[in-house]
Design a protein around this motif. Structure first.
Motif, PDB file in Angstrom:
ATOM      1  N   MET A   1       0.813  -1.215   0.000  1.00  0.00           N
ATOM      2  CA  MET A   1       0.000   0.000   0.000  1.00  0.00           C
ATOM      3  C   MET A   1       0.850   1.272   0.000  1.00  0.00           C
ATOM      4  SD  MET A   1      -3.218  -0.795  -0.013  1.00  0.00           S
ATOM      5  CE  MET A   1      -3.962   0.715   0.596  1.00  0.00           C
ATOM      6  N   LEU A   2       2.166   1.147   0.076  1.00  0.00           N
ATOM      7  CA  LEU A   2       3.039   2.317   0.188  1.00  0.00           C
ATOM      8  C   LEU A   2       2.793   3.367  -0.896  1.00  0.00           C
ATOM      9  CD1 LEU A   2       5.413   3.806   1.511  1.00  0.00           C
ATOM     10  CD2 LEU A   2       6.953   2.424   0.115  1.00  0.00           C
ATOM     11  N   PRO A   3       2.779   3.013  -2.176  1.00  0.00           N
ATOM     12  CA  PRO A   3       2.552   4.048  -3.204  1.00  0.00           C
ATOM     13  C   PRO A   3       1.209   4.764  -3.045  1.00  0.00           C
ATOM     14  CG  PRO A   3       3.411   2.040  -4.207  1.00  0.00           C
ATOM     15  CD  PRO A   3       3.063   1.694  -2.795  1.00  0.00           C
ATOM     16  N   ALA A   4       0.159   4.002  -2.761  1.00  0.00           N
ATOM     17  CA  ALA A   4      -1.169   4.604  -2.619  1.00  0.00           C
ATOM     18  C   ALA A   4      -1.244   5.513  -1.397  1.00  0.00           C
ATOM     19  CB  ALA A   4      -2.233   3.518  -2.536  1.00  0.00           C
ATOM     20  N   LEU A   5      -0.624   5.106  -0.299  1.00  0.00           N
ATOM     21  CA  LEU A   5      -0.650   5.922   0.916  1.00  0.00           C
ATOM     22  C   LEU A   5       0.151   7.211   0.727  1.00  0.00           C
ATOM     23  CD1 LEU A   5      -0.247   3.100   3.591  1.00  0.00           C
ATOM     24  CD2 LEU A   5      -2.296   4.458   3.142  1.00  0.00           C
ATOM     25  N   LYS A   6       1.293   7.117   0.047  1.00  0.00           N
ATOM     26  CA  LYS A   6       2.090   8.312  -0.245  1.00  0.00           C
ATOM     27  C   LYS A   6       1.315   9.281  -1.129  1.00  0.00           C
ATOM     28  CE  LYS A   6       6.421   8.063  -1.326  1.00  0.00           C
ATOM     29  NZ  LYS A   6       7.698   7.649  -1.958  1.00  0.00           N
ATOM     30  N   LYS A   7       0.664   8.746  -2.131  1.00  0.00           N
ATOM     31  CA  LYS A   7      -0.086   9.587  -3.067  1.00  0.00           C
ATOM     32  C   LYS A   7      -1.228  10.309  -2.370  1.00  0.00           C
ATOM     33  CE  LYS A   7      -2.487   9.416  -7.522  1.00  0.00           C
ATOM     34  NZ  LYS A   7      -2.923   8.527  -8.638  1.00  0.00           N
ATOM     35  N   SER A   8      -1.862   9.624  -1.425  1.00  0.00           N
ATOM     36  CA  SER A   8      -3.002  10.223  -0.715  1.00  0.00           C
ATOM     37  C   SER A   8      -2.577  11.183   0.384  1.00  0.00           C
ATOM     38  CB  SER A   8      -3.871   9.121  -0.106  1.00  0.00           C
ATOM     39  OG  SER A   8      -3.196   8.498   0.987  1.00  0.00           O
ATOM     40  N   GLY A   9      -1.298  11.104   0.806  1.00  0.00           N
ATOM     41  CA  GLY A   9      -0.831  11.938   1.906  1.00  0.00           C
ATOM     42  C   GLY A   9      -1.316  11.455   3.258  1.00  0.00           C
ATOM     43  N   TYR A  10      -1.673  10.186   3.348  1.00  0.00           N
ATOM     44  CA  TYR A  10      -2.239   9.645   4.587  1.00  0.00           C
ATOM     45  C   TYR A  10      -1.231   9.736   5.737  1.00  0.00           C
ATOM     46  CZ  TYR A  10      -4.329   6.438   7.938  1.00  0.00           C
ATOM     47  OH  TYR A  10      -4.862   5.893   9.080  1.00  0.00           O
ATOM     48  N   VAL A  11      -1.707  10.138   6.894  1.00  0.00           N
ATOM     49  CA  VAL A  11      -0.904  10.170   8.116  1.00  0.00           C
ATOM     50  C   VAL A  11      -1.715   9.536   9.228  1.00  0.00           C
ATOM     51  CG1 VAL A  11       0.244  11.608   9.842  1.00  0.00           C
ATOM     52  CG2 VAL A  11       0.325  12.260   7.428  1.00  0.00           C
ATOM     53  N   GLY A  12      -1.133   8.536   9.890  1.00  0.00           N
ATOM     54  CA  GLY A  12      -1.840   7.880  10.985  1.00  0.00           C
ATOM     55  C   GLY A  12      -1.513   6.406  11.037  1.00  0.00           C
ATOM     56  N   TYR A  13      -2.380   5.670  11.701  1.00  0.00           N
ATOM     57  CA  TYR A  13      -2.191   4.224  11.847  1.00  0.00           C
ATOM     58  C   TYR A  13      -3.069   3.502  10.836  1.00  0.00           C
ATOM     59  CZ  TYR A  13      -1.858  -0.397  13.996  1.00  0.00           C
ATOM     60  OH  TYR A  13      -1.631  -1.731  14.224  1.00  0.00           O
ATOM     61  N   ILE A  14      -2.544   2.439  10.249  1.00  0.00           N
ATOM     62  CA  ILE A  14      -3.335   1.625   9.340  1.00  0.00           C
ATOM     63  C   ILE A  14      -3.029   0.156   9.596  1.00  0.00           C
ATOM     64  CG2 ILE A  14      -1.632   1.812   7.472  1.00  0.00           C
ATOM     65  CD1 ILE A  14      -4.133   1.774   5.536  1.00  0.00           C
ATOM     66  N   ASP A  15      -4.065  -0.661   9.540  1.00  0.00           N
ATOM     67  CA  ASP A  15      -3.970  -2.057   9.941  1.00  0.00           C
ATOM     68  C   ASP A  15      -4.790  -2.899   8.966  1.00  0.00           C
ATOM     69  OD1 ASP A  15      -3.859  -3.970  12.738  1.00  0.00           O
ATOM     70  OD2 ASP A  15      -5.606  -4.295  11.458  1.00  0.00           O
ATOM     71  N   ILE A  16      -4.294  -4.089   8.636  1.00  0.00           N
ATOM     72  CA  ILE A  16      -5.069  -5.002   7.803  1.00  0.00           C
ATOM     73  C   ILE A  16      -5.180  -6.342   8.512  1.00  0.00           C
ATOM     74  CG2 ILE A  16      -3.018  -5.684   6.454  1.00  0.00           C
ATOM     75  CD1 ILE A  16      -4.973  -6.068   4.057  1.00  0.00           C
ATOM     76  N   ASN A  17      -6.418  -6.818   8.638  1.00  0.00           N
ATOM     77  CA  ASN A  17      -6.708  -8.078   9.303  1.00  0.00           C
ATOM     78  C   ASN A  17      -6.873  -9.167   8.246  1.00  0.00           C
ATOM     79  OD1 ASN A  17      -7.146  -9.605  11.607  1.00  0.00           O
ATOM     80  ND2 ASN A  17      -9.358  -9.337  11.533  1.00  0.00           N
ATOM     81  N   CYS A  18      -6.315 -10.344   8.479  1.00  0.00           N
ATOM     82  CA  CYS A  18      -6.302 -11.403   7.466  1.00  0.00           C
ATOM     83  C   CYS A  18      -6.552 -12.768   8.097  1.00  0.00           C
ATOM     84  CB  CYS A  18      -4.931 -11.479   6.769  1.00  0.00           C
ATOM     85  SG  CYS A  18      -4.270  -9.928   6.165  1.00  0.00           S
ATOM     86  N   MET A  19      -7.012 -13.685   7.259  1.00  0.00           N
ATOM     87  CA  MET A  19      -6.917 -15.110   7.559  1.00  0.00           C
ATOM     88  C   MET A  19      -5.757 -15.639   6.739  1.00  0.00           C
ATOM     89  SD  MET A  19      -9.158 -16.094   9.793  1.00  0.00           S
ATOM     90  CE  MET A  19      -8.952 -17.858   9.577  1.00  0.00           C
ATOM     91  N   VAL A  20      -4.890 -16.428   7.354  1.00  0.00           N
ATOM     92  CA  VAL A  20      -3.759 -16.990   6.622  1.00  0.00           C
ATOM     93  C   VAL A  20      -3.677 -18.492   6.887  1.00  0.00           C
ATOM     94  CG1 VAL A  20      -2.481 -14.818   6.804  1.00  0.00           C
ATOM     95  CG2 VAL A  20      -2.058 -16.632   8.466  1.00  0.00           C
ATOM     96  N   ASN A  21      -3.163 -19.204   5.904  1.00  0.00           N
ATOM     97  CA  ASN A  21      -2.854 -20.625   6.060  1.00  0.00           C
ATOM     98  C   ASN A  21      -1.715 -20.980   5.115  1.00  0.00           C
ATOM     99  OD1 ASN A  21      -4.029 -20.998   3.480  1.00  0.00           O
ATOM    100  ND2 ASN A  21      -6.041 -21.434   4.383  1.00  0.00           N
ATOM    101  N   GLY A  22      -1.443 -22.249   4.954  1.00  0.00           N
ATOM    102  CA  GLY A  22      -0.334 -22.666   4.113  1.00  0.00           C
ATOM    103  C   GLY A  22      -0.533 -22.376   2.645  1.00  0.00           C
ATOM    104  N   ASN A  23      -1.765 -22.045   2.246  1.00  0.00           N
ATOM    105  CA  ASN A  23      -2.050 -21.764   0.836  1.00  0.00           C
ATOM    106  C   ASN A  23      -1.940 -20.291   0.482  1.00  0.00           C
ATOM    107  OD1 ASN A  23      -2.656 -24.494   0.251  1.00  0.00           O
ATOM    108  ND2 ASN A  23      -4.712 -24.219   1.122  1.00  0.00           N
ATOM    109  N   GLY A  24      -2.026 -19.407   1.481  1.00  0.00           N
ATOM    110  CA  GLY A  24      -1.943 -17.994   1.159  1.00  0.00           C
ATOM    111  C   GLY A  24      -2.569 -17.095   2.199  1.00  0.00           C
ATOM    112  N   ILE A  25      -2.708 -15.828   1.823  1.00  0.00           N
ATOM    113  CA  ILE A  25      -3.236 -14.776   2.690  1.00  0.00           C
ATOM    114  C   ILE A  25      -4.589 -14.338   2.152  1.00  0.00           C
ATOM    115  CG2 ILE A  25      -2.848 -12.450   3.582  1.00  0.00           C
ATOM    116  CD1 ILE A  25       0.169 -12.944   3.075  1.00  0.00           C
ATOM    117  N   TYR A  26      -5.575 -14.219   3.045  1.00  0.00           N
ATOM    118  CA  TYR A  26      -6.930 -13.828   2.650  1.00  0.00           C
ATOM    119  C   TYR A  26      -7.328 -12.589   3.458  1.00  0.00           C
ATOM    120  CZ  TYR A  26      -6.719 -18.597   0.887  1.00  0.00           C
ATOM    121  OH  TYR A  26      -6.323 -19.746   0.239  1.00  0.00           O
ATOM    122  N   PRO A  27      -7.113 -11.379   2.914  1.00  0.00           N
ATOM    123  CA  PRO A  27      -7.422 -10.138   3.647  1.00  0.00           C
ATOM    124  C   PRO A  27      -8.903 -10.038   4.006  1.00  0.00           C
ATOM    125  CG  PRO A  27      -6.045  -9.695   1.735  1.00  0.00           C
ATOM    126  CD  PRO A  27      -6.528 -11.106   1.599  1.00  0.00           C
TER     127      PRO A  27
END
Length: 276
Positions: free
Chosen positions: A90-116
């Protein structure tokens, strides 16, 4: 459970039958629920990042209805694989938007991959209270540096932080219909076995009454967040629940198992390579 080809057909069938106007049908993913978050100063992520495990269900062993959150286990970490494959992108998008603050992404993960699952682009509650247990810097200092766009690293404790949310029966929403319940709990005193020890105790819907006594305010039923730190999860749990047992409120309730799944979940996450 429906397979991919039947998702749309089943939705159309139920809509035509008048049983549901709209609904969202999701696949079930088995794995570990984990979130990764970081502060962003408008240009870059601030290290270390935060790895956390929320406990949404109301009662121990994940029983009962979903709540805002009943407690969380977390720790501060250098950027890891999970961060690089999710929030780091998300770095390019956050820089472009000028976002300042905390951001968090919650996911389910297993051996097959990441599911946001969801983004949280604000301070989380009780996340920010639990984070404060692990940040050594004064809040005014790092908030000023963050808002200024300064290049700095957070000075954080090594180890783990655990937070436990304490509720009372007002939380169930009965207070909106029951004046008797409101009368019982509003202005009720929050006391301590050791009145001099309020370490790790963060205020919720509470006010300061006469003689400095804390009292229940409002009808949300979310009273306190109690936090603790330790070099191991077991030590952090021991600290936080010792502090919880110091609190006295009639009919208060809380989860007693925050962080208990770390041993098995941590082993899985290490095996799958997400924490490196």
């Amino acid at each position: 459970m429906f397979d991919d080809e039947n998702f749309g057909h089943e939705a159309d069938r139920l809509r035509k039958a008048g049983k549901a106007k709209t609904f969202l049908l999701q696949k079930y993913v088995n794995g570990v629920e984990i979130a990764v978050g970081a502060f962003f100063n408008g240009k870059r992520f601030i290290n270390p990042i935060n790895v956390n495990f929320e406990h949404k269900r109301m009662f121990p062993s994940d029983l009962g209805p979903f709540t805002g959150e009943m407690g969380t286990l977390m720790y501060w970490s250098p950027p890891n694989t999970l961060f690089r494959q999710t929030l780091g992108r998300m770095l390019p998008a956050l820089k472009k938007s000028g976002y300042v603050g905390y951001i968090d992404i919650n996911c389910m993960v297993n051996g097959n991959g990441i599911y946001p699952l969801e983004f949280t682009s604000r301070f989380g509650y009780p996340t920010i209270q639990i984070q404060s247990e692990g940040i050594k810097m004064p809040a005014g200092t790092w908030l000023y540096l963050l808002a200024k766009g300064a290049h700095f690293d957070l000075d954080c404790k090594r180890g783990f932080q655990v937070g436990v949310v304490i509720l009372c029966p007002l939380y169930f929403g009965w207070a909106e219909r029951s004046k008797k319940l409101q009368k019982t709990y509003r202005n009720l005193a929050i006391t301590f076995v050791d009145p001099e020890d309020r370490r790790g105790v963060h205020l919720g819907d509470v006010k300061r009454g006469k003689n400095g006594i804390w009292r229940i305010a409002g009808i949300s039923g979310r009273l306190l967040v109690v936090t603790g730190h330790g070099q191991t999860v077991a030590e952090a749990r021991q600290v936080v629940y010792h502090r919880v047992r110091n609190v006295r409120v009639p009919n208060m309730f809380y989860r007693t198992d925050i962080g208990m799944d770390w041993q098995q979940d941590g082993d899985k996450l290490q095996t799958w390579g997400y924490l490196f």
